[in-house]
Design an enzyme around this catalytic site. Sequence first.
Site, PDB file in Angstrom:
ATOM      1  N   THR A 369      -1.530  28.246  21.363  1.00 26.52           N
ATOM      2  CA  THR A 369      -1.445  29.692  21.399  1.00 26.52           C
ATOM      3  C   THR A 369      -1.954  30.171  20.063  1.00 26.52           C
ATOM      4  O   THR A 369      -2.214  29.376  19.178  1.00 26.52           O
ATOM      5  CB  THR A 369       0.046  30.042  21.643  1.00 26.52           C
ATOM      6  OG1 THR A 369       0.401  29.546  22.917  1.00 26.52           O
ATOM      7  CG2 THR A 369       0.360  31.506  21.551  1.00 26.52           C
ATOM      8  N   GLY A 461       5.156  27.614  21.206  1.00 29.57           N
ATOM      9  CA  GLY A 461       6.023  27.430  22.374  1.00 29.57           C
ATOM     10  C   GLY A 461       7.416  27.972  22.125  1.00 29.57           C
ATOM     11  O   GLY A 461       7.576  29.054  21.551  1.00 29.57           O
TER      12      GLY A 461
HETATM   13  O1  DON Z   1       4.373  32.075  26.383  1.00 24.02           O
HETATM   14  C1  DON Z   1       4.887  31.084  25.868  1.00 24.02           C
HETATM   15  O2  DON Z   1       6.009  31.072  25.427  1.00 24.02           O
HETATM   16  C2  DON Z   1       4.065  29.815  25.740  1.00 24.02           C
HETATM   17  N1  DON Z   1       3.104  29.770  26.787  1.00 24.02           N
HETATM   18  C3  DON Z   1       3.449  29.755  24.382  1.00 24.02           C
HETATM   19  C4  DON Z   1       2.745  28.447  24.154  1.00 24.02           C
HETATM   20  C5  DON Z   1       2.522  28.106  22.745  1.00 24.02           C
HETATM   21  O3  DON Z   1       2.865  28.827  21.844  1.00 24.02           O
HETATM   22  C6  DON Z   1       1.908  26.791  22.463  1.00 24.02           C
HETATM   23  N2  DON Z   1       1.647  26.654  21.056  1.00 24.02           N
HETATM   24  N3  DON Z   1       1.730  25.762  20.343  1.00 24.02           N
END
Ligand code: DON
Length: 558
Positions: A369, A461
């Site tokens: 992300t 995440g």
């Molecule tokens: O919307 C969410 O919470 C996840 N899809 C975010 C994913 C994410 O931040 C991955 N990064 N390292």
Amino acid sequence: MKRVRKKSTALFCLILSYTLSSVAEPQKAAIASAHPLATEAGFEILAHGGNAFDAAVAVSAALAVVEPASSGLGGGGFWLLHRAKDGFEVVLDGREKAPLAANAAMYLDEQGNVIPDLSKNGALAAGIPGMPAAIVHLAAKYGRLPLSQSLQPALRYAHNGFAIGARYQRLLQSRLQVVAQNSEAARIFLDNANVPASGFLLKQPDLAHTLEKLAESGAAGFYQGEVAKKLVSGVQAAGGIWTLQDLARYQVVERQPISGNYRGIKITSVPSPSSGGIVLLETLTILAGYELEKLTPTTQIHLITEAMRRAYHDRAFYLGDSDFVKIPVKRLLSADYAAGLRSTIRMDKALPSAALRGELTADTPGTDTTHFSIIDSVGNRVAATLSVNFPFGSGVVVKGTGVILNDEMDDFVSNVGQMNGYGLVGSAANAIAPEKRMLSSMTPTFVEDKTRVGILGTPGGSRIISMVLLGILDFAKHHSPQSWVAVPRFHHQYLPDVIEHEAGCFSPETLQVLTALGHQFKQTDTPYGDMQAIELNKQTGQLSAASDPRGEGLADVR
Ligand code: DON
């Protein structure tokens, strides 16, 4: 007595809102993003007369090209906006939606068990993208420049190519098998079936074509016509369930931001379908009952962990898409509720997560992300966190579009009691349903006290919320944005019942004391997060910007 207290509270609020509202114009602008080319794209658009919202369009689109592992036209995100002239604040919700043909059991086998990886890899893992609709809306409603202009830097990067770096290599390596399985993704992102060498020029002409369609026709350029047809037939050929109707029906939603206070600091963040704002504010409301700065560092870590444990527990029980389920937001964020939770926190003992009330039942009500922060010279602000979920999303690129499909469907609860890719559990509140948005942890946030405004957020995440929390606690210590983005990170998410932490976050003595209180620990393999932050001094207008030392981003003031 009550009346007097009410009056003095009202007076206090009036004074607070007055002191919070007088903000000097920064004169300059600041941008912090996860990739230098994206930051440059933003400054380029500001130099052409764009405002922070045009710059946000440019940065979002540039990231879709130069950080294909992290976000993109095939993904979604949340854009938190502040308009300087009238103080108006709004969240653009460009979160993906479940396709119309989705159902709660779509990732389960006949015995009711989750089929491994079906919600993470391949076309069935992809939700209906929201990012194209969101940037079109952002440009049209809040920007000053036409989309065709703010998409120029991204188009250039896609046409001419850019040199890939270590982060691209690392993220691709982590998803190599999945990317290699899709011939189109492999053709674009690999070099002869291998991770390309550093400096490899990555060109994406198909993605440039899709961006051109968007520039020409707005949302219809993606959600209807040639691109939509290609997407739907590509998804269906790869085993997915998208239809033209899904794309045509996608709508970005404007939502009222969620806000609260922590010891004189106003926090503004995102509401459902992200859990970010609610969990962040619930944690801070619990912590507001302590004078953390007067306690030992070890006690602080204990209390922060206990607060995270309880707020993430409520995430698991209550949170989902508020368009589909009723969330008791008021109650979760009330001072009384926080006081009740505080009364269950002991100074001398960790509470095992298993002891927290209730069992997750199917009928309970309800890594990768990117984040960027922008402020322009008149004080318009954007905090945006965008995602395709895991690095390179589902690993599927639809032929002829250059678009990587997200695997955001894994953020739903496929089976109550079973963990998702981030180890999160949840209830029926976050079960899959047609056109429902999957619960996110993305937490783009503004903070403000008497003298400063802060803009921050990060990928990561489930750990996003705890990272933003630690950043805000560092803001509360009057440290600089360089410090917020660098603070050593630890995290507790209710289940699994461990404090995850970066190497070197705790001294051996601290670990010993916390272990004696009953905490368990798990060191992460690598440092995590990629926070991008900006601070405005409200009295002088001076700006400061910082990019996480763990990443390869660029923060600058010009
Ligand atoms: O919307 C969410 O919470 C996840 N899809 C975010 C994913 C994410 O931040 C991955 N990064 N390292």
